[in-house]
Design a protein around this motif. Sequence first.
Motif, short mmCIF file in Angstrom:
data_model
loop_
_atom_site.label_atom_id
_atom_site.label_comp_id
_atom_site.label_asym_id
_atom_site.label_seq_id
_atom_site.Cartn_x
_atom_site.Cartn_y
_atom_site.Cartn_z
N GLY A 1 0.81 -1.20 0.00
CA GLY A 1 0.00 0.00 0.00
C GLY A 1 0.85 1.26 0.00
N LEU A 2 0.43 2.18 0.80
CA LEU A 2 1.04 3.49 0.90
C LEU A 2 1.97 3.56 2.11
N GLU A 3 2.68 4.67 2.28
CA GLU A 3 3.74 4.75 3.29
C GLU A 3 3.17 4.80 4.70
N PRO A 4 3.52 3.81 5.56
CA PRO A 4 2.94 3.74 6.91
C PRO A 4 3.21 4.99 7.75
N LEU A 5 4.37 5.61 7.60
CA LEU A 5 4.72 6.74 8.46
C LEU A 5 3.92 8.00 8.15
N THR A 6 3.08 7.97 7.11
CA THR A 6 2.20 9.11 6.87
C THR A 6 0.96 9.07 7.77
N ASN A 7 0.83 8.02 8.57
CA ASN A 7 -0.27 7.92 9.53
C ASN A 7 0.22 8.40 10.90
N PRO A 8 -0.31 9.53 11.40
CA PRO A 8 0.17 10.07 12.68
C PRO A 8 -0.19 9.23 13.89
N GLY A 9 -1.06 8.23 13.72
CA GLY A 9 -1.44 7.36 14.83
C GLY A 9 -0.71 6.03 14.82
N LEU A 10 0.28 5.89 13.94
CA LEU A 10 0.96 4.60 13.81
C LEU A 10 1.65 4.18 15.11
N GLY A 11 2.31 5.12 15.78
CA GLY A 11 3.02 4.79 17.01
C GLY A 11 2.11 4.17 18.06
#
Length: 474
Positions: free
Chosen positions: A177-187
């Motif tokens: 898919g798309l880049e995971p780190l563009t999700n601010p809730g990933l952490g």
Amino acid sequence: MTISSTDPVAICSLPDSDPRSAVEALRHRAPVMDADAAHLVELARVFGNAPFTPLEEARRGMGADRAGFARLIARFREVPELRAAVEAGPSGQYWTKTILPLERRGVLDSVVENRVVPPASVGLYPGPTCMFRCHFCVRVTGARYEASELTPGNERLAAVIDGMPTDDPDALYVSGGLEPLTNPGLGELVSRASDRGLRITMYSNAFALTGTTLNRQPGLWDLGAVRVSLYGLDDQEYEDTTGKAKAFTRVRDNLRRFQALRSERDSTVRLGLNYLILPGRADRLPALVDYIADLDSAAPDRPVDFLTLRQDYSGRDDGMLPEDERSRLQEELHRFAALAAERTPHLNIDYGYALHGLMSGVDAVLPRITPETMRPTAHLQAAAQVDIRGDVYLYREAGFPDLAGADRYIAGRVGPDAGLVDVVSDFVTSERRVVPRPGDEYFMDGYDQVVTARLNQIESDLAAGWGADRGFLR
């Protein structure tokens, strides 16, 4: 039992081994009969080089009748060195990295028997967008998830995490898919998984792996590993591949900073790199060693942990390299291995299925699944992928928004009334089938192709009446 790497039987599937020495060695070992020794070595060579060979094809190739062939398989199992020969063969990584781990857990049987079990591997695709536009990526230009989808999407992914079995701590990964780190809730999602004893590996381009991101998302330090895809070894190569100027410099600086920070924090997060050898770039491998050695210098006590090398076979219908390119790549790989051992001695290098074979001196051939050999029921028990909409994809390369035809490979959607196992159950028990169309094979990554090839082999063996021996090695 300890098996010597110089035992002529244990190495008999390698191209430079002497099968006659292996046959002679077998003839001196009970309970193997003299008449069977040559055929047993031949079996090891067949399945050490062509792991997806149906048993009937192997039997006919040896000219054996069914009773005699069944006896050979039984005798094969009595000699551990023969099994070692298959696993050490040019195609051994298919066995050791994918096939046998799935067999030991009963995953492939659950697919063949149409049983509902939690997926053995679950990929979370949390990224709403990507800053790169790589020329080989199937993403539709401009396609992304809306900002309004993030909060409910992260709630769905959190529910998937909460429902994961904890018997395999490495069953969950984050990718796209798309880049995971563009999700601010990933952490927060990563910490949630860590609290349940799950070690998430994150696949990322590391463009957003900045100090600011790490400060805003401290949960990223709960990752089990960060696996970074490299798209070149200088700014021009990166721009040619990703369309992003100065991306190489930014990613390199991010990784150097990450190295230093994980050393300061005494973090257990492992750092690895993925590098795709594009056509005509085999001579860049020494520069890859320079790159890794430079990263190591940022934290000498915490060098880069691992590297996966892969060759780009896209656009090659037969999965083969031209002879001149094959020879050059083989030569460069051996040069690279020697240089890496000297300059980055702690680096664990994974050459993958095909490059491992190439370095052993045989043609690098990957399974080539086509629409005619795709399985309409796929293999959700082996792998499932969930995006931020909660859509569960059958194949790893289908999970992109607005990708033409990919919606046909959505098994269902997780939500308040349906967990991941519910989606698997509905898909499996309904016996829903997706009729493949031309081009659908590109929704499958290498793992999907290998699993499909193995399942096709198993079903061929079962149809031919080899139920007790199906798949040869288990």
